[in-house]
Design an enzyme around this catalytic site. Structure first.
Site, PDB file in Angstrom:
ATOM      1  N   GLY A 102     103.267 116.969 -17.467  1.00  0.00           N
ATOM      2  CA  GLY A 102     101.222 117.560 -18.310  1.00  0.00           C
ATOM      3  C   GLY A 102     101.899 117.270 -19.275  1.00  0.00           C
ATOM      4  O   GLY A 102     100.457 116.734 -19.978  1.00  0.00           O
ATOM      5  N   GLU A 125     106.688 113.963 -11.811  1.00  0.00           N
ATOM      6  CA  GLU A 125     106.412 115.357 -11.021  1.00  0.00           C
ATOM      7  C   GLU A 125     106.351 115.200  -9.312  1.00  0.00           C
ATOM      8  O   GLU A 125     107.445 115.992  -8.729  1.00  0.00           O
ATOM      9  CB  GLU A 125     104.830 115.436 -10.467  1.00  0.00           C
ATOM     10  CG  GLU A 125     104.002 116.130 -12.111  1.00  0.00           C
ATOM     11  CD  GLU A 125     103.558 115.191 -13.039  1.00  0.00           C
ATOM     12  OE1 GLU A 125     104.601 114.011 -13.073  1.00  0.00           O
ATOM     13  OE2 GLU A 125     102.556 115.358 -14.147  1.00  0.00           O
TER      14      GLU A 125
END
Ligand code: NAI
Length: 690
Positions: A102, A125
Site C-alpha cells: 500500500g 502482496e
C-alpha cells in the site's frame, strides 16, 4: 499524531509517522486525508511532498487491518488516492527506506517519485495471498510495462532504486531525498500544467503472446495458488481493457483473494514466522553475542553451504577438514556454487568475490583460536562428533559458541564433552544450506539464554527463518518425517504406485512427493539411517527400501530408483512395480485400489499426531513453529499454512479418525496422542498453547 503537516515555503510536507514501519492504518489515513484537505484549501501551498518519518516511506498497509476489515474503514486508500489525483497541485513522493505494498501504491499515485539511493520499492502482496488492491498492478504496468510488472508483482520482489529508475517506476535518485523532492515539487508547480499521472500513462501494445508465454512458463510454480494468477489477469487487464475497467477488475480480484483460505493461511504463516523469533520469556534483556568470525568443521556438502551463508553475510570463515585434499575439495565446491549464484543473478560479481575472499581453509584446529563460534558439520557419527566437540572446546576461545549441524543426534551428549555446555547448541541447516531458508536451532539442556539469543539473531543476519526446537531424536522436522516416509511404503505394499503417491502429494502443493524425495536423497542413505534405528516391537519397516538399495536402485545418482532418470526427468519403471508387487505377495497383502483422499490422509495425518506430541513435550513451543519448519525445510505449501494449521482447517477429528484406523496394524505409536485429542475437543492448538 501519526501524520505531521508542515510548510517549507510554498510546499506542504506531509510526513507519516507510525512506528515501526509507518504502516497505513486508519489513523494514518485520517491524518493524510486531513493533510491533503489542508494543502488543497491553502492558496499559499503550490505543491505537496509525501514522506515517512525515520527515513522510511510506508512499508505497507497494516496487515492486521486487512484481516480484520478495518482497512475498509473510510478513508480507505482508494479514497485518498482519488483525493490526491484531483487535488490540482503536484504531489511528489520522497521515498526513503522501503515503499512497499500500500505504501508503494500511494507513491505510484503521486505525480513524481524521488528515491534515496538505498531505497527499495515493490508490491509484495502475493506473499500474503493477495493482489495489490489500490491500483498497484494498473499503475505499475503503465509506468514500467507489462513484462517488468509480471516479473516483479507475481514474485513480490523488492526492487532497488537503480532498477526502479531504469524501468520508469521512479523519476530520480537523490541522497537528500526530501529536499530533492521539495525542489522537484516546486519545479512541477511552476510548470504550465500538471504532469501526467501514472493512471493516465499510455501503454505500448504488449507483445502478442506475452501473457500466454508467462502463464505457461509459471504453470508449475503457481500451481494451486490464486493470487499469482489474478495478478497476471490484472496486468493483462491493464493492457487490454479501458483504464477504469482495469482498476475495477483489480479491486474485484483483490477482494476475492482477501476472502480466500489461501490469504488466511499465508497471514498465519507471516505471524508464525515472527512469533517463532520469540524464544526467551517476554521482557528478558539478553543481548546476543557479536559473531564476526566463525569456524566450520567439515567441508562436505553441508559445511560448504554453511560457510557460504556466513561469508555472504559478511562473516569471516575458517573451513576446517581432515586433510588438505578435503579442504581443497570443499573450497572447490564453494567456488562452483558461487559461479552458479552468479549465473543465476543471485549475487553480483563484486559480492561473490568479496564473499569468497572471506573463506579460508585449514587443517589444524589451532586455526580456530580467534573464532566467536564454531559449527560442526562432520559425518553423522556420534563418536566422531563427540571427538570434534572435545577438540573445539580445547582450541576455540572460551567465549565461543559451539554448534552442531546434526540432523538427529543428542546435543546434550555433545555438550557434555565440553567445559562450556551453556554455550553448546544445535544449528540445523537444510540442504542446500546456502539456499534453504530454514534454520532449526536446537536448545540443549544447558544452553544459556544468551546462546539461544545469539543463534536466533544470527539466523536473521544470515537471512534465514529460525525456529527453536528442543533436543530429541530428529528435533521437530525429521522426527515428524519418519512417519511420512514409512507410510509411503506401506501404501505401496497395499496397492498404490509411486506415481500415484507422488502425484497426490505434488497436487497438494509439495514440490516433490515422498518417493521422488527418497530418490533425491539416495535410497542407500535412507536405508543406512533406518538400519541404525530401533523400532518398537509392534512396528515393522517395509522391506521395499532395503530391496531398492540392494538392487542398486539408489535414486537419481544411479539413474534409477523408484523411477528411471534422464537428468532431472523421471519416468515410470515397470520393474519397480514388479518389486513392489512381489513384496505385497510375500506379506500376503491383497493389493487394492487406493483413493487420493486416503493417500493424503495416511501420509499427512500421522505428521500431525507427532506434531501434537512435540507440543506436549515442549520440543516445539507453538503449533506455528512446526508450520514454519515444514514450510521452509520440507516444502509444505505455504498457501496451506503448514501442517498444523492445515489440520485445524481439515478438522482434527478427521486426523484422529485416520490414526485410529492405522494404529491396530501399524503400532501403538500411531495412536492419536492425548494432546491431539485435547486440541480436537477444545477446537484447536491455540487453546492449549496460549
Ligand atoms: P559430508 O559427508 O558431505 O561431509 C562431511 C565432511 O566432514 C567431509 O568433508 C569429511 O571429510 C569431514 N570430516 C569428517 N571427520 C572430520 C573431522 N574429524 N574433522 C573435520 N572434518 C571432518 O556430510 P554432509 O552431508 O555435509 O553432512 C554433515 C552433517 O550435516 C551431518 O551431521 C548431517 O547429518 C548433517 N546434515 C546433512 C544434511 C544433508 O542433506 N546432507 C541436511 C542437514 C544436516
Amino acid at each position: 499524531m501519526p501524520t505531521h503537516y508542515r510548510r517549507d515555503g510554498d510546499v506542504a510536507l506531509l510526513e507519516i509517522d507510525n512506528p515501526p514501519v509507518n504502516a497505513l492504518d486508519l489513523q494514518v489515513r485520517v491524518g493524510l486525508d486531513a493533510g491533503l484537505r489542508c494543502a488543497a484549501d491553502d492558496p499559499a501551498v503550490k505543491a505537496v511532498v509525501l514522506c515517512g518519518a525515520r527515513a522510511c516511506f510506508p512499508a505497507g498497509a497494516d496487515i492486521n487491518e486487512v484481516a480484520s476489515g478495518a482497512a475498509f474503514h473510510s478513508p480507505i486508500l482508494l479514497e485518498l488516492q482519488a483525493r490526491m489525483e484531483t487535488l490540482g497541485k503536484p504531489i511528489v513522493a520522497a521515498i526513503e527506506g522501503a515503499a512497499l505494498g500500500g505504501g508503494f501504491e500511494l507513491a505510484l499515485t503521486c505525480h513524481a517519485r524521488i528515491a534515496a539511493p538505498e531505497a527499495r520499492v515493490g508490491l509484495p502482496e502475493v506473499k500474503l495471498g493477495l493482489i495489490p488492491g489500490s491500483g498497484g498492478t494498473q499503475r505499475f504496468t503503465r509506468l514500467a510495462g507489462p513484462a517488468a510488472a509480471l516479473e516483479a508483482i507475481t514474485s513480490g520482489a523488492q526492487l532497488a532504486a537503480t532498477r526502479a529508475l531504469a524501468i520508469g517506476l521512479i523519476d530520480a535518485i537523490a541522497s537528500d531525498t526530501v529536499r530533492a523532492a521539495v525542489q522537484w515539487a516546486r519545479r512541477l508547480a511552476g510548470g504550465a500544467s500538471l504532469p501526467a499521472l501514472a493512471r493516465e500513462a499510455k501503454l505500448a501494445v504488449p507483445e502478442p503472446d506475452l501473457f500466454a508465454a508467462f502463464r505457461a512458463a509459471h504453470a508449475r510454480a503457481f500451481r494451486g495458488q490464486l493470487a499469482p494468477w489474478r495478478i497476471v489477469d490484472a496486468i493483462e487487464a491493464a493492457c487490454t481493457r479501458p483504464a477504469l475497467e482495469g482498476f475495477q477488475l483489480e479491486r474485484q480480484w483483490y477482494l476475492e483473494c482477501r476472502e480466500s483460505p489461501q490469504r488466511k493461511a499465508l497471514m498465519h504463516v507471516f505471524h508464525a514466522e515472527r512469533a517463532a523469533r520469540r524464544v526467551l520469556p517476554a521482557g528478558s534483556q539478553v543481548a546476543p553475542l557479536p559473531i564476526e568470525r566463525v569456524g566450520v568443521v567439515g567441508a562436505g556438502t553441508m559445511g560448504a553451504g554453511i560457510a557460504m551463508c556466513f561469508a555472504n553475510a559478511g562473516i569471516d570463515v575458517t573451513l576446517l577438514d581432515v586433510s588438505r585434499e578435503a579442504v581443497a575439495l570443499g573450497l572447490e565446491r564453494i567456488g562452483a556454487l558461487y559461479d552458479e549464484s552468479l549465473e543465476r543473478g543471485k549475487l553480483s560479481g563484486e559480492q561473490a568475490e568479496a564473499a569468497r575472499a572471506r573463506i579460508r581453509g585449514a587443517v589444524e584446529y589451532s586455526a580456530l583460536g580467534d573464532v566467536d563460534m564454531a559449527v560442526e558439520a562432520v559425518f553423522e557419527d556420534p563418536a566422531l562428533k563427540c571427538q570434534v566437540f572435545e577438540r573445539l572446546d580445547r582450541s576455540t576461545p572460551p567465549r565461543a559458541i559451539l554448534a552442531s549441524n546434526t540432523s538427529t543426534l543428542d546435543i546434550d551428549r555433545l555438550a557434555a564433552r565440553t567445559r562450556r555446555p551453556q554455550q553448546v547448541v544445535g544449528t540445523h541447516f537444510f540442504s542446500p544450506a546456502h539456499v534453504m531458508k530454514l534454520m532449526e536451532n536446537v536448545r540443549g539442556r544447558a544452553s544459556s539464554p544468551q546462546t539461544l539469543a545469539t543463534v536466533m539473531a544470527l539466523a536473521r543476519r544470515l537471512g534465514k527463518i529460525a525456529v527453536l526446537a528442543g533436543n530429541c531424536d530428529g528435533f521437530i522436522g525429521n522426527r515428524m518425517l519418519q512417519y511420512y516416509g514409512a507410510e509411503a511404503e506401506r501404501l505401496l505394499e497395499e496397492g498404490a504406485t509411486p506415481e500415484q503417491i507422488d502425484g497426490v502429494i505434488e497436487a497438494f502443493g509439495f514440490a516433490m512427493g515422498p518417493l521422488a524425495m527418497r530418490d533425491l536423497a539416495g535410497n542407500d542413505v535412507g536405508w543406512a539411517i533406518r538400519r541404525n534405528r530401533a523400532l518398537p516391537a509392534d512396528e515393522r519397516w517395509s522391506p521395499i527400501l532395503e530391496r531398492m538399495a540392494a538392487q542398486g536402485r539408489l535414486g537419481r545418482k544411479s539413474g534409477r530408483g523408484f523411477y528411471l532418470y534422464e537428468g532431472r526427468k523421471r519416468r515410470s519403471d515397470p520393474q519397480v512395480l514388479a518389486l513392489i508387487c512381489a513384496v505385497s505377495r510375500e506379506l500376503g497383502i491383497e493389493r487394492r485400489e487406493i483413493g487420493e483422499a486416503e493417500i493424503l490422509a495416511r501420509l499427512l495425518h500421522p505428521l500431525i499426531n507427532e506434531g501434537a506430541k512435540l507440543l506436549a513435550e515442549g520440543i516445539a513451543a507453538r503449533a506455528g513453529d512446526i508450520d514454519v519448519v515444514y514450510i521452509h525445510g520440507y516444502g509444505f505449501p505455504a498457501y496451506k499454512g503448514g501442517p498444523m494449521y492445515w489440520a485445524e482447517q481439515e478438522g482434527l477429528a478427521k486426523v484422529i479418525d485416520t490414526l485410529e484406523r492405522l494404529a491396530p496394524s501399524h503400532g501403538a505409536r500411531w495412536q492419536p496422542c492425548a494432546y491431539l485429542r485435547a486440541a480436537a475437543a477444545r477446537g484447536g492448538w491455540e487453546c492449549l498453547t496460549r
